[in-house]
Design a protein around this motif. Structure first.
Motif, mmCIF file in Angstrom:
data_model
loop_
_atom_site.group_PDB
_atom_site.id
_atom_site.type_symbol
_atom_site.label_atom_id
_atom_site.label_comp_id
_atom_site.label_asym_id
_atom_site.label_seq_id
_atom_site.Cartn_x
_atom_site.Cartn_y
_atom_site.Cartn_z
ATOM 1 N N THR A 359 0.625 -1.588 -0.321
ATOM 2 C CA THR A 359 -0.048 0.246 -0.217
ATOM 3 C C THR A 359 1.094 1.214 -0.014
ATOM 4 O OG1 THR A 359 -1.790 -0.791 0.948
ATOM 5 C CG2 THR A 359 -1.723 0.924 1.050
ATOM 6 N N VAL A 360 1.731 1.539 1.319
ATOM 7 C CA VAL A 360 2.175 2.477 0.718
ATOM 8 C C VAL A 360 3.651 2.957 0.229
ATOM 9 C CG1 VAL A 360 4.122 4.346 2.791
ATOM 10 C CG2 VAL A 360 2.184 2.346 3.737
ATOM 11 N N ALA A 361 3.829 1.276 -0.221
ATOM 12 C CA ALA A 361 5.080 1.774 -1.695
ATOM 13 C C ALA A 361 4.497 1.762 -2.959
ATOM 14 C CB ALA A 361 5.571 0.590 -2.225
ATOM 15 N N LEU A 362 2.841 2.028 -2.828
ATOM 16 C CA LEU A 362 2.463 2.527 -3.848
ATOM 17 C C LEU A 362 2.067 3.520 -4.180
ATOM 18 C CD1 LEU A 362 -0.012 -0.535 -5.063
ATOM 19 C CD2 LEU A 362 1.865 -0.053 -6.225
ATOM 20 N N LEU A 363 1.789 4.484 -3.087
ATOM 21 C CA LEU A 363 1.428 5.630 -2.737
ATOM 22 C C LEU A 363 2.417 5.970 -3.196
ATOM 23 C CD1 LEU A 363 0.003 7.095 -1.774
ATOM 24 C CD2 LEU A 363 0.104 7.582 0.372
ATOM 25 N N ILE A 364 4.033 6.034 -2.601
ATOM 26 C CA ILE A 364 4.916 6.856 -2.952
ATOM 27 C C ILE A 364 5.356 6.271 -4.078
ATOM 28 C CG2 ILE A 364 7.544 6.741 -1.843
ATOM 29 C CD1 ILE A 364 6.662 6.036 0.624
ATOM 30 N N GLY A 365 5.755 5.441 -4.769
ATOM 31 C CA GLY A 365 5.658 5.509 -6.055
ATOM 32 C C GLY A 365 5.475 6.636 -6.797
ATOM 33 N N GLU A 366 3.634 6.635 -6.361
ATOM 34 C CA GLU A 366 3.115 7.576 -7.767
ATOM 35 C C GLU A 366 3.290 8.696 -7.028
ATOM 36 O OE1 GLU A 366 -1.325 6.910 -6.600
ATOM 37 O OE2 GLU A 366 -1.547 5.003 -7.875
ATOM 38 N N LEU A 367 3.618 9.766 -5.966
ATOM 39 C CA LEU A 367 4.356 10.615 -5.756
ATOM 40 C C LEU A 367 6.074 10.655 -6.116
ATOM 41 C CD1 LEU A 367 3.141 10.873 -1.661
ATOM 42 C CD2 LEU A 367 2.211 11.763 -4.031
ATOM 43 N N PRO A 370 4.977 10.610 -11.201
ATOM 44 C CA PRO A 370 3.560 11.600 -11.447
ATOM 45 C C PRO A 370 4.117 10.722 -12.989
ATOM 46 C CG PRO A 370 5.095 13.251 -10.892
ATOM 47 C CD PRO A 370 6.075 11.733 -10.165
ATOM 48 N N ASP A 371 4.542 10.218 -13.761
ATOM 49 C CA ASP A 371 5.066 10.398 -15.036
ATOM 50 C C ASP A 371 3.870 8.587 -15.145
ATOM 51 O OD1 ASP A 371 4.879 10.170 -18.216
ATOM 52 O OD2 ASP A 371 6.779 10.655 -18.350
ATOM 53 N N PRO A 372 2.821 9.206 -15.585
ATOM 54 C CA PRO A 372 2.313 7.388 -15.861
ATOM 55 C C PRO A 372 3.886 6.368 -16.553
ATOM 56 C CG PRO A 372 0.790 9.121 -16.847
ATOM 57 C CD PRO A 372 2.102 9.628 -16.652
ATOM 58 N N ALA A 373 4.508 7.043 -17.651
ATOM 59 C CA ALA A 373 5.309 6.355 -18.493
ATOM 60 C C ALA A 373 6.701 4.631 -17.770
ATOM 61 C CB ALA A 373 6.333 6.729 -19.712
ATOM 62 N N ALA A 374 6.685 6.206 -16.425
ATOM 63 C CA ALA A 374 7.275 5.808 -15.221
ATOM 64 C C ALA A 374 6.647 4.669 -14.560
ATOM 65 C CB ALA A 374 8.658 7.346 -14.649
ATOM 66 N N THR A 375 5.438 5.240 -14.173
ATOM 67 C CA THR A 375 4.677 5.048 -13.146
ATOM 68 C C THR A 375 5.229 3.550 -12.553
ATOM 69 O OG1 THR A 375 3.734 6.916 -12.658
ATOM 70 C CG2 THR A 375 2.855 5.453 -11.343
ATOM 71 N N GLY A 376 4.025 3.039 -14.079
ATOM 72 C CA GLY A 376 3.795 1.393 -14.402
ATOM 73 C C GLY A 376 4.391 0.758 -14.103
ATOM 74 N N PRO A 377 6.326 0.734 -14.651
ATOM 75 C CA PRO A 377 7.343 -0.298 -14.411
ATOM 76 C C PRO A 377 7.076 -0.465 -12.713
ATOM 77 C CG PRO A 377 7.865 1.005 -16.202
ATOM 78 C CD PRO A 377 6.493 1.913 -15.405
ATOM 79 N N VAL A 378 6.859 1.144 -11.566
ATOM 80 C CA VAL A 378 7.441 1.048 -10.594
ATOM 81 C C VAL A 378 6.473 0.054 -9.676
ATOM 82 C CG1 VAL A 378 8.014 2.746 -8.061
ATOM 83 C CG2 VAL A 378 8.903 2.862 -10.834
ATOM 84 N N LYS A 379 5.137 0.678 -10.388
ATOM 85 C CA LYS A 379 4.236 -0.793 -9.761
ATOM 86 C C LYS A 379 4.093 -1.585 -9.658
ATOM 87 C CE LYS A 379 -0.181 3.033 -9.830
ATOM 88 N NZ LYS A 379 -1.604 3.721 -10.186
ATOM 89 N N ALA A 380 4.849 -1.789 -10.860
ATOM 90 C CA ALA A 380 4.627 -3.224 -11.777
ATOM 91 C C ALA A 380 5.754 -3.921 -11.042
ATOM 92 C CB ALA A 380 5.129 -3.762 -13.128
ATOM 93 N N ALA A 381 6.717 -2.859 -10.173
ATOM 94 C CA ALA A 381 8.044 -3.440 -9.425
ATOM 95 C C ALA A 381 7.797 -3.961 -8.115
ATOM 96 C CB ALA A 381 9.483 -2.679 -9.535
ATOM 97 N N VAL A 382 6.657 -3.265 -7.150
ATOM 98 C CA VAL A 382 5.973 -3.032 -5.924
ATOM 99 C C VAL A 382 5.796 -4.324 -5.773
ATOM 100 C CG1 VAL A 382 4.834 -2.184 -4.407
ATOM 101 C CG2 VAL A 382 6.384 -0.875 -5.482
ATOM 102 N N LEU A 383 4.678 -4.639 -7.422
ATOM 103 C CA LEU A 383 3.516 -6.166 -7.169
ATOM 104 C C LEU A 383 4.609 -7.464 -7.147
ATOM 105 C CD1 LEU A 383 1.243 -4.952 -9.610
ATOM 106 C CD2 LEU A 383 0.693 -5.326 -7.158
ATOM 107 N N VAL A 384 5.366 -7.682 -7.989
ATOM 108 C CA VAL A 384 6.465 -8.250 -8.549
ATOM 109 C C VAL A 384 7.510 -8.431 -6.727
ATOM 110 C CG1 VAL A 384 8.850 -8.987 -9.203
ATOM 111 C CG2 VAL A 384 6.581 -7.710 -11.047
ATOM 112 N N GLY A 385 7.840 -7.253 -6.093
ATOM 113 C CA GLY A 385 8.534 -7.396 -5.070
ATOM 114 C C GLY A 385 7.998 -8.250 -4.281
ATOM 115 N N SER A 386 6.476 -7.812 -3.937
ATOM 116 C CA SER A 386 6.029 -7.841 -2.832
ATOM 117 C C SER A 386 5.168 -9.104 -2.972
ATOM 118 C CB SER A 386 4.093 -7.084 -2.646
ATOM 119 O OG SER A 386 5.512 -6.571 -2.550
ATOM 120 N N LEU A 387 4.709 -10.214 -3.926
ATOM 121 C CA LEU A 387 4.589 -11.266 -4.395
ATOM 122 C C LEU A 387 6.379 -12.251 -4.093
ATOM 123 C CD1 LEU A 387 2.876 -11.208 -7.218
ATOM 124 C CD2 LEU A 387 1.960 -11.245 -5.323
#
Length: 432
Positions: A359-367, A370-387
């Motif tokens: 949760t907090v990782a995704l929130l900080i990742g968005e902040l 902010p560029d959607p092109a960069a946010t997507g890979p970081v969000k994917a990384a949060v999911l992969v890392g958490s899993l």
């Protein structure tokens, strides 16, 4: 003749009964909320990777609010800036309880979890910084792998059907609470822009009024709800992330009971809002934050681009190494004695579980990106890392589940059916 000094309780030993009861109540709600959170994340991922992905994006980006008050936000931003404020309000109350009556109330009991949590924030940030620097990437995401998602972690434990002892669960909760405070401080200090000092002054004045209402024992939700919404709106318009208002109000709420009270204001508020936070606010945030396109190319980016790779390494390796090393060194420095029923392998497994930063990782990742092109890979990384962290922890925990089951059964045995576990009565009898 002077009395012999009382022997210190072992690290990760039997919790005091009131603390054990409070922890059990808090974790029960978090576990259910974590399962809902997992479901919301799965729905978002599936929805964003179907032919109806454009519908998902239209709903997430739909704007509504009150433009005259500076509150014309998208659905995604309402969940991140609005609903997550409830999550941080509850976290603030839990931190206040820990500071007043819980594990953080004395330096002796606070030392280990606080040092472990701080180490568990610094080391992942260092892993990210080294990885991003080596690959020529942006350092803006250094804070993404810092926080632990207690709800997601407990959901993993629930899926595993493990019987983790109360002391290990309490240690995990304390780590997450300190992590949340660290996360919100990072957001407040490093992710503020275009500060409006008039609005921030109004928010501060509102917090002072909030404190005075608590100080003079003023009761009634009709005082606090409008005031809380006003503080939140002023904080948002002040340029500081609005979730900071939630933590501030949570820390102000009183967590000790007066003689004429069954529950303190903090307890009443947490009892009312915790289910809403865990079961509605956080899952809705996850629903609109985890909808990323998953493909071979996007997954490849996670392991080839420095920023997302730094996030994965920070969560999986940084968290595990940081928390375990911090705990081990702090225990040696303070001469804390580990519960003889447990082993350092149990602390290592818990450290790996804390790598679930959702949760907090995704929130900080968005902040941070902010560029959607960069946010997507970081969000994917949060999911992969958490899993990945969840899978590693699952293997380590299941290997010791026989020990945990025995300890759990001993902690909860109540042969006389009086509602108090026998282990506490045995201790009391021994002392008499």
């Amino acid at each position: 003749m002077a009395a012999a000094p009382r022997e210190r309780s072992p690290f990760l030993g039997l919790l005091p009964l009131p603390e054990r009861t409070a922890i059990a109540q808090a974790l029960r709600t978090e576990t259910v909320g974590g399962l809902v959170l997992l479901g919301a994340a799965v729905v978002a991922l599936v929805w964003a990777n179907t032919p109806w992905a454009d519908t998902y994006e239209r709903i997430r980006d739909f704007h509504f609010g009150i433009p005259a008050l500076g509150l014309d936000l998208s659905v995604g931003h309402w969940t991140a800036d609005g609903l997550l404020t409830l999550f941080f309000l509850v976290a603030g109350i839990e931190l206040k309880r820990e500071l007043v009556v819980g594990e953080l109330r004395t330096p002796a009991t606070a030392a280990l979890p606080v040092i472990a949590a701080i180490s568990g924030m610094i080391v992942p940030a260092t892993f990210y910084t080294i990885t991003a620097s080596a690959g020529g990437g942006s350092l803006d995401g250094w804070a993404v792998p810092m926080a632990t998602d207690i709800a997601f972690a407990l959901a993993v434990l629930a899926v595993l059907s493990t019987h983790l002892p109360a002391a290990l669960r309490a240690f995990l909760l304390t780590l997450a609470v300190v992590d949340d405070l660290g996360g919100i401080l990072v957001i407040a200090v490093f992710f503020t822009s275009d500060l409006n000092f008039a609005a921030l002054g109004g928010a501060l004045a509102g917090l002072v009024v909030f404190y005075l209402l608590q100080r003079f024992r003023v009761r009634g939700w009709w005082w606090y709800a409008p005031l809380g919404l006003t503080i939140w709106a002023l904080m948002y318009n002040g340029g500081v992330h609005a979730t900071v208002a939630g933590v501030a109000m949570g820390l102000i709420l009183r967590t000790t009971r007066d003689a004429d009270e069954d529950r303190s204001p903090g307890e009443r508020t947490s009892h009312l809002l915790h289910p809403v936070s865990a079961g509605v606010a956080v899952p809705l945030f996850a629903l609109f934050a985890t909808g990323v396109s998953v493909s071979v190319a996007s997954l490849s980016d996670v392991f080839t681009k420095p920023e997302p790779l730094g996030v994965v390494l920070g969560l999986v390796l940084g968290k595990t190494v940081g928390i375990f090393a911090g705990t081990y060194l702090a225990a040696r420095f303070t001469r804390a004695r580990l519960n003889p029923e447990l082993a350092w392998a149990d602390v290592f497994a818990l450290s790996a579980l804390a790598g679930i930063g959702f949760t907090v990782a995704l929130l900080i990742g968005e902040l941070a990106f902010p560029d959607p092109a960069a946010t997507g890979p970081v969000k994917a990384a949060v999911l992969v890392g958490s899993l990945t962290a969840a899978a590693l922890a699952a293997m380590l925990i299941k290997r010791r589940n026989g020990v945990y089951r025995r300890l759990y059964e001993e902690e909860n045995r109540d042969d006389d059916h009086d509602g108090i576990p026998d282990v506490y009565q045995v201790d009391a009898t021994t002392e008499r």
